[in-house]
Write a protein that holds these residues in place. Structure first.
Motif, PDB file in Angstrom:
ATOM      1  N   LYS A  80       0.810  -1.211   0.000  1.00  0.00           N
ATOM      2  CA  LYS A  80       0.000   0.000   0.000  1.00  0.00           C
ATOM      3  C   LYS A  80       0.843   1.260   0.000  1.00  0.00           C
ATOM      4  O   LYS A  80       0.308   2.359  -0.085  1.00  0.00           O
ATOM      5  CB  LYS A  80      -0.926   0.023   1.217  1.00  0.00           C
ATOM      6  CG  LYS A  80      -0.184   0.138   2.558  1.00  0.00           C
ATOM      7  CD  LYS A  80      -1.163   0.247   3.690  1.00  0.00           C
ATOM      8  CE  LYS A  80      -0.444   0.422   5.031  1.00  0.00           C
ATOM      9  NZ  LYS A  80      -1.403   0.572   6.141  1.00  0.00           N
ATOM     10  N   LYS A 100      -4.166  10.582  -0.741  1.00  0.00           N
ATOM     11  CA  LYS A 100      -4.899   9.334  -0.916  1.00  0.00           C
ATOM     12  C   LYS A 100      -6.057   9.240   0.063  1.00  0.00           C
ATOM     13  O   LYS A 100      -7.148   8.774  -0.290  1.00  0.00           O
ATOM     14  CB  LYS A 100      -3.943   8.152  -0.729  1.00  0.00           C
ATOM     15  CG  LYS A 100      -4.579   6.802  -0.990  1.00  0.00           C
ATOM     16  CD  LYS A 100      -3.566   5.685  -0.834  1.00  0.00           C
ATOM     17  CE  LYS A 100      -4.210   4.322  -1.090  1.00  0.00           C
ATOM     18  NZ  LYS A 100      -3.235   3.223  -0.921  1.00  0.00           N
ATOM     19  N   GLU A 101      -5.853   9.691   1.315  1.00  0.00           N
ATOM     20  CA  GLU A 101      -6.928   9.673   2.300  1.00  0.00           C
ATOM     21  C   GLU A 101      -8.069  10.608   1.893  1.00  0.00           C
ATOM     22  O   GLU A 101      -9.243  10.296   2.097  1.00  0.00           O
ATOM     23  CB  GLU A 101      -6.375  10.059   3.667  1.00  0.00           C
ATOM     24  CG  GLU A 101      -5.413   9.037   4.255  1.00  0.00           C
ATOM     25  CD  GLU A 101      -4.825   9.494   5.572  1.00  0.00           C
ATOM     26  OE1 GLU A 101      -5.074  10.677   5.943  1.00  0.00           O
ATOM     27  OE2 GLU A 101      -4.122   8.698   6.218  1.00  0.00           O
ATOM     28  N   GLN A 103      -8.858  11.453  -1.184  1.00  0.00           N
ATOM     29  CA  GLN A 103      -9.534  10.865  -2.339  1.00  0.00           C
ATOM     30  C   GLN A 103     -10.468   9.726  -1.956  1.00  0.00           C
ATOM     31  O   GLN A 103     -11.392   9.417  -2.710  1.00  0.00           O
ATOM     32  CB  GLN A 103      -8.493  10.363  -3.339  1.00  0.00           C
ATOM     33  CG  GLN A 103      -7.714  11.466  -4.032  1.00  0.00           C
ATOM     34  CD  GLN A 103      -6.605  10.938  -4.894  1.00  0.00           C
ATOM     35  OE1 GLN A 103      -6.065   9.865  -4.664  1.00  0.00           O
ATOM     36  NE2 GLN A 103      -6.233  11.697  -5.919  1.00  0.00           N
ATOM     37  N   GLU A 104     -10.244   9.111  -0.794  1.00  0.00           N
ATOM     38  CA  GLU A 104     -11.066   7.983  -0.373  1.00  0.00           C
ATOM     39  C   GLU A 104     -11.945   8.303   0.833  1.00  0.00           C
ATOM     40  O   GLU A 104     -12.721   7.442   1.257  1.00  0.00           O
ATOM     41  CB  GLU A 104     -10.165   6.788  -0.037  1.00  0.00           C
ATOM     42  CG  GLU A 104      -9.337   6.289  -1.208  1.00  0.00           C
ATOM     43  CD  GLU A 104      -8.384   5.186  -0.822  1.00  0.00           C
ATOM     44  OE1 GLU A 104      -8.314   4.888   0.402  1.00  0.00           O
ATOM     45  OE2 GLU A 104      -7.722   4.617  -1.706  1.00  0.00           O
ATOM     46  N   GLY A 105     -11.842   9.506   1.419  1.00  0.00           N
ATOM     47  CA  GLY A 105     -12.576   9.842   2.629  1.00  0.00           C
ATOM     48  C   GLY A 105     -14.038  10.169   2.358  1.00  0.00           C
ATOM     49  O   GLY A 105     -14.455  10.461   1.228  1.00  0.00           O
ATOM     50  N   ASP A 109     -14.278  12.511  -1.076  1.00  0.00           N
ATOM     51  CA  ASP A 109     -14.154  11.866  -2.380  1.00  0.00           C
ATOM     52  C   ASP A 109     -15.087  12.471  -3.419  1.00  0.00           C
ATOM     53  O   ASP A 109     -14.938  12.215  -4.609  1.00  0.00           O
ATOM     54  CB  ASP A 109     -14.423  10.367  -2.258  1.00  0.00           C
ATOM     55  CG  ASP A 109     -15.789  10.070  -1.659  1.00  0.00           C
ATOM     56  OD1 ASP A 109     -16.394  10.995  -1.092  1.00  0.00           O
ATOM     57  OD2 ASP A 109     -16.241   8.912  -1.762  1.00  0.00           O
ATOM     58  N   SER A 112     -13.446  14.422  -6.386  1.00  0.00           N
ATOM     59  CA  SER A 112     -12.932  13.759  -7.579  1.00  0.00           C
ATOM     60  C   SER A 112     -13.988  13.581  -8.650  1.00  0.00           C
ATOM     61  O   SER A 112     -13.650  13.199  -9.776  1.00  0.00           O
ATOM     62  CB  SER A 112     -12.340  12.394  -7.200  1.00  0.00           C
ATOM     63  OG  SER A 112     -11.316  12.543  -6.235  1.00  0.00           O
TER      64      SER A 112
END
Length: 298
Positions: A80, A100-101, A103-105, A109, A112
């Motif tokens: 990862k 990255k956090e 983009q996925e939180g 997110d 995006s």
């Protein structure tokens, strides 16, 4: 004749043939040994081809970082950790990990997504909060007489919650943009008391600049008009609510109205008549004035 032995006579042609054949046969018999002796030094491991030094890359650090990221994008090893991580700083405080956090939180997110999808999701947030606001405001405003005040109150509350979500999304992406753009960053080991400052290496800085320019800044440019629109709508709704959204009961307990009762006989008579119809003093409708009056006769 000396080699053939005494008493042996040969013709001149036979003698010529023997003289030619003997050296040729000897040369042929010696050929494998000479070939092996010549090839043996070539097969020894001591003599290896000389490696030429690789030409130095003429790409800029930014393009080298982009090429390195593209080369490592297809790695399926399951690790990862992104490429080019700073080994001397905490993993979760590095700018690329924070990106990255984001983009996925949750809610983050949404940045995006394309702008129409972000607007639709914020509209859904507004619709849910507007419905909840209508249910809450229905206990204060009397329908259908005070429907305008109810709608303005619910609209202001719904826009406020929507604005908070939009500002939260924008602030998260803006924080990551600042971390990616800085060359020297501060980090914390366990708390703010034992932090330290570290300078990014050249490749790390080039990679962060690349991500900031082509990943984060386009998201911020997309979110600015959305956040501005929601903020403008909230301010307009709050002003309208202040002007037209006050309920009749709230007006009874405003300081300006109470001071007017002491000088306006008509307003005082109307207030007395309303209190007589309800059978209770006017202060019973407000908890503050009820406590001031001691709660008697309510």
């Amino acid at each position: 004749r000396r080699r053939l032995g005494p008493g042996v006579r040969m013709r001149p042609a036979s003698l010529l043939a023997v003289c030619v054949a003997v050296p040729v046969a000897r040369a042929v018999s010696m050929a494998p040994h000479r070939t092996a002796s010549v090839a043996a030094p070539l097969a020894t491991p001591a003599t290896r081809p000389t490696r030429m030094p690789a030409p130095r890359s003429r790409l800029s650090p930014l393009r080298r970082a982009a090429a390195h990221m593209a080369a490592n994008s297809g790695d399926e090893s399951g690790s990862k950790a992104p490429a080019l991580l700073e080994r001397s700083v905490p993993y979760d405080q590095q700018a690329v990990v924070q990106l990255k956090e984001v983009q996925e939180g949750l809610f983050y997110d949404w940045g995006s997504l394309p702008a129409p999808q972000v607007a639709r999701r914020l509209a859904l947030v507004y619709a849910v909060n507007f419905a909840v606001g209508c249910a809450v405001a229905s206990n204060t405003y009397e329908l259908p007489k005070e429907a305008l005040g109810l709608v303005l109150a619910a609209n202001t509350g719904g826009l406020l919650m929507t604005l908070l979500v939009a500002v939260r999304i924008y602030s998260g992406w803006n924080y990551v943009s600042e971390r990616l753009g800085l060359e020297v960053l501060d980090y914390e080991e366990s708390s703010w008391a034992d932090g330290f400052v570290a300078r990014k290496p050249e490749e790390i800085r080039a990679r962060d600049q690349y991500l900031n320019e082509f990943t984060v800044k386009p998201v911020l440019a997309k979110l600015r008009p959305i956040v501005g629109s929601v903020a403008a709508a909230f301010v307009a709704s709050a002003v309208l609510f202040k002007v037209f959204g006050a309920s009749a009961e709230e007006e009874l307990y405003q300081p300006a109205y109470l001071s007017r009762l002491s000088t306006d006989d008509k307003a005082a008579a109307a207030a007395a008549e309303k209190a007589a119809q309800s059978g209770k003093p006017a202060y019973c409708g407000d908890r503050y004035f009820k406590v001031i009056a001691g709660g008697s006769n309510c």
